[in-house]
Design an enzyme around this catalytic site. Sequence first.
Site, PDB file in Angstrom:
ATOM      1  N   GLU A  58       7.391   4.206  11.351  1.00  7.32           N
ATOM      2  CA  GLU A  58       6.948   4.059   9.960  1.00  7.32           C
ATOM      3  C   GLU A  58       8.017   4.497   8.964  1.00  7.32           C
ATOM      4  O   GLU A  58       8.169   3.884   7.910  1.00  7.32           O
ATOM      5  CB  GLU A  58       5.645   4.835   9.727  1.00  7.32           C
ATOM      6  CG  GLU A  58       4.429   4.219  10.412  1.00  7.32           C
ATOM      7  CD  GLU A  58       4.112   2.806   9.914  1.00  7.32           C
ATOM      8  OE1 GLU A  58       4.574   2.437   8.823  1.00  7.32           O
ATOM      9  OE2 GLU A  58       3.416   2.072  10.635  1.00  7.32           O
ATOM     10  N   THR A  64      12.081  -1.781   4.793  1.00  4.38           N
ATOM     11  CA  THR A  64      13.052  -2.315   5.743  1.00  4.38           C
ATOM     12  C   THR A  64      12.357  -3.293   6.691  1.00  4.38           C
ATOM     13  O   THR A  64      11.238  -3.034   7.125  1.00  4.38           O
ATOM     14  CB  THR A  64      13.711  -1.171   6.538  1.00  4.38           C
ATOM     15  OG1 THR A  64      14.190  -0.189   5.614  1.00  4.38           O
ATOM     16  CG2 THR A  64      14.871  -1.662   7.374  1.00  4.38           C
ATOM     17  N   LEU A 101      21.274   1.336   8.202  1.00  2.00           N
ATOM     18  CA  LEU A 101      19.863   1.067   7.941  1.00  2.00           C
ATOM     19  C   LEU A 101      19.502   1.267   6.469  1.00  2.00           C
ATOM     20  O   LEU A 101      18.515   0.713   5.990  1.00  2.00           O
ATOM     21  CB  LEU A 101      18.995   1.974   8.831  1.00  2.00           C
ATOM     22  CG  LEU A 101      17.563   1.544   9.127  1.00  2.00           C
ATOM     23  CD1 LEU A 101      17.506   0.107   9.642  1.00  2.00           C
ATOM     24  CD2 LEU A 101      16.912   2.485  10.131  1.00  2.00           C
ATOM     25  N   TYR A 103      19.008   3.582   2.676  1.00  2.20           N
ATOM     26  CA  TYR A 103      18.146   4.656   2.164  1.00  2.20           C
ATOM     27  C   TYR A 103      18.318   5.905   3.009  1.00  2.20           C
ATOM     28  O   TYR A 103      17.399   6.358   3.686  1.00  2.20           O
ATOM     29  CB  TYR A 103      16.688   4.212   2.163  1.00  2.20           C
ATOM     30  CG  TYR A 103      16.345   3.225   1.082  1.00  2.20           C
ATOM     31  CD1 TYR A 103      16.682   3.474  -0.244  1.00  2.20           C
ATOM     32  CD2 TYR A 103      15.667   2.053   1.363  1.00  2.20           C
ATOM     33  CE1 TYR A 103      16.364   2.573  -1.252  1.00  2.20           C
ATOM     34  CE2 TYR A 103      15.348   1.139   0.360  1.00  2.20           C
ATOM     35  CZ  TYR A 103      15.706   1.416  -0.934  1.00  2.20           C
ATOM     36  OH  TYR A 103      15.393   0.530  -1.921  1.00  2.20           O
ATOM     37  N   TYR A 141       1.566   6.014   1.609  1.00  3.34           N
ATOM     38  CA  TYR A 141       1.486   4.920   2.581  1.00  3.34           C
ATOM     39  C   TYR A 141       1.650   5.446   4.008  1.00  3.34           C
ATOM     40  O   TYR A 141       0.834   5.171   4.892  1.00  3.34           O
ATOM     41  CB  TYR A 141       2.547   3.829   2.314  1.00  3.34           C
ATOM     42  CG  TYR A 141       2.734   3.011   3.558  1.00  3.34           C
ATOM     43  CD1 TYR A 141       1.807   2.025   3.881  1.00  3.34           C
ATOM     44  CD2 TYR A 141       3.744   3.300   4.477  1.00  3.34           C
ATOM     45  CE1 TYR A 141       1.905   1.320   5.075  1.00  3.34           C
ATOM     46  CE2 TYR A 141       3.853   2.612   5.661  1.00  3.34           C
ATOM     47  CZ  TYR A 141       2.933   1.621   5.959  1.00  3.34           C
ATOM     48  OH  TYR A 141       3.009   0.956   7.132  1.00  3.34           O
ATOM     49  N   ASP A 159       0.837  -1.148   1.777  1.00  2.00           N
ATOM     50  CA  ASP A 159       2.245  -1.478   1.581  1.00  2.00           C
ATOM     51  C   ASP A 159       2.338  -2.800   0.818  1.00  2.00           C
ATOM     52  O   ASP A 159       1.331  -3.304   0.312  1.00  2.00           O
ATOM     53  CB  ASP A 159       2.955  -1.572   2.938  1.00  2.00           C
ATOM     54  CG  ASP A 159       2.519  -2.803   3.706  1.00  2.00           C
ATOM     55  OD1 ASP A 159       1.383  -3.280   3.481  1.00  2.00           O
ATOM     56  OD2 ASP A 159       3.301  -3.310   4.525  1.00  2.00           O
ATOM     57  N   CYS A 211       0.078 -14.687   5.307  1.00  2.00           N
ATOM     58  CA  CYS A 211      -0.058 -14.530   3.857  1.00  2.00           C
ATOM     59  C   CYS A 211       1.294 -14.121   3.272  1.00  2.00           C
ATOM     60  O   CYS A 211       1.455 -13.060   2.690  1.00  2.00           O
ATOM     61  CB  CYS A 211      -1.129 -13.479   3.551  1.00  2.00           C
ATOM     62  SG  CYS A 211      -1.731 -13.502   1.850  1.00  2.00           S
ATOM     63  N   CYS A 218      -2.215 -20.840   4.474  1.00  2.00           N
ATOM     64  CA  CYS A 218      -3.656 -20.598   4.317  1.00  2.00           C
ATOM     65  C   CYS A 218      -4.484 -21.329   5.379  1.00  2.00           C
ATOM     66  O   CYS A 218      -5.557 -20.855   5.771  1.00  2.00           O
ATOM     67  CB  CYS A 218      -4.106 -21.008   2.920  1.00  2.00           C
ATOM     68  SG  CYS A 218      -3.288 -20.090   1.593  1.00  2.00           S
ATOM     69  N   CYS A 221      -5.092 -19.074   8.181  1.00  2.00           N
ATOM     70  CA  CYS A 221      -5.495 -17.706   7.856  1.00  2.00           C
ATOM     71  C   CYS A 221      -6.949 -17.439   8.230  1.00  2.00           C
ATOM     72  O   CYS A 221      -7.847 -18.194   7.864  1.00  2.00           O
ATOM     73  CB  CYS A 221      -5.300 -17.448   6.367  1.00  2.00           C
ATOM     74  SG  CYS A 221      -5.820 -15.785   5.861  1.00  2.00           S
ATOM     75  N   CYS A 227     -11.236 -16.120   0.506  1.00  2.00           N
ATOM     76  CA  CYS A 227     -10.084 -15.820  -0.355  1.00  2.00           C
ATOM     77  C   CYS A 227     -10.239 -16.508  -1.710  1.00  2.00           C
ATOM     78  O   CYS A 227     -10.227 -17.734  -1.808  1.00  2.00           O
ATOM     79  CB  CYS A 227      -8.793 -16.264   0.319  1.00  2.00           C
ATOM     80  SG  CYS A 227      -7.316 -15.918  -0.660  1.00  2.00           S
ATOM     81  N   THR A 318      20.439  -1.388  -4.812  1.00  2.00           N
ATOM     82  CA  THR A 318      19.140  -1.631  -5.433  1.00  2.00           C
ATOM     83  C   THR A 318      19.239  -1.714  -6.947  1.00  2.00           C
ATOM     84  O   THR A 318      18.606  -2.565  -7.562  1.00  2.00           O
ATOM     85  CB  THR A 318      18.164  -0.496  -5.067  1.00  2.00           C
ATOM     86  OG1 THR A 318      18.196  -0.314  -3.656  1.00  2.00           O
ATOM     87  CG2 THR A 318      16.763  -0.826  -5.519  1.00  2.00           C
TER      88      THR A 318
END
Length: 372
Positions: A58, A64, A101, A103, A141, A159, A211, A218, A221, A227, A318
């Site tokens: 996580e 990422t 990677l 950050y 999160y 997220d 999605c 769709c 889905c 939806c 960024t």
Amino acid sequence: MARARGAALAVAEGQRTPQASPPNTAEALLRWYDREARVLPWRVRRGRQDPYRVWLSEIMLQQTTVKAVIPYYMAFLVRWPDVVSLAAAPLDDVLAAWAGLGYYRRARNLHNCARIVAREQGGRFPDSEDALRALPGIGPYTAAAIAAIAFERKATPVDGNVERVVARLFAVQEPLPACKAELKQLARTLTPAARSGDHAQAMMDLGATICTPKRPSCERCPLSHGCRARALGIADGLPRRSAKPERPVRRGIAFLALREDGHVLLRKRPETGLLGGMLEVPSSEWRETDVSFQKAAQSAPVRGNWTAVPGVVVHVFTHFRLEMQVYRTVVEVTSKGARDPKKGQWVARRNLDRVALPSVMRKIIAHGLRTK
DNA sequence: TAACCGTGGCT
DNA sequence: TAGCCAAGGTT
């Protein structure tokens, strides 16, 4: 634009399209997940999840992509199979393993968190959202994700995928980030009491594979029947996002000092801020205006016959775009200036893939070595 | 609250 | 090509 939004809202409220009802939605989603779940290294089909692996994945997955994470996750697991071994590792080893990677504060927080868990919690991760949230690098999160996936707590990690799925299910037309709190609340209404971990992963899988941000599938889905955005024909445009500020440009001159025996001169960046604690090619300051070689030469790490390498290295961060000109020189192995540790450290080119060197610096080195 | 913090794939 | 975006957190 404002008129279009207003009109679409009126349609949305006027049509009374079918609401996504929590129990049916969760059941349909879990059925789909049982059938279609992606195979991922950190995902256990049946059996107990290892909180360490859930946590590691996580943290790596924050902002990422799955594809970028997989090789790093595998390498970390081989090298540090549990939280105690990770806690015992030198920080620089963790930073080096994390290099590429991005950050990099995540890597420092990861290491710090491992030490806290190993030292103060007996090597066991806490199982509640609140306690997880108190650890470094774990925000709302990630705390919810670990609580649900590793400990089967009823929690709703939200997220970017979940935001998109929910915005479409309920046809939320207010732009992000203003509607974040509303999307989170709506997401909570979908979470079932049982299998919350699978449900969380199913929501994210759905966002990643069906999605999708553009051209959602769709027709495939499992939630399309409930939806509202689908019913209104506006799924592709949701969630809306407020305009982002433009990216400024910063420029600088990098000094690539080479030794005839195949070493390059690098130095360590400050521990905090951009690329904190990582190695870099020595350079001038990065400014919004052009930097002349004459002025920049003061910050050259060694004396030498510096020559410009044709071209410019462009790297997009960024919040700004970096344009670096590269100068290089070849230094005698025995030269004196080349041994001052304050100026940096000589690293053998064959060892560059083992040190904490960010991608932008690899790019600068590659550029500096390309032409003769 | 909003700025800061990487990288690479995709369109 | 240039912008978008990804299993966000910290200050």
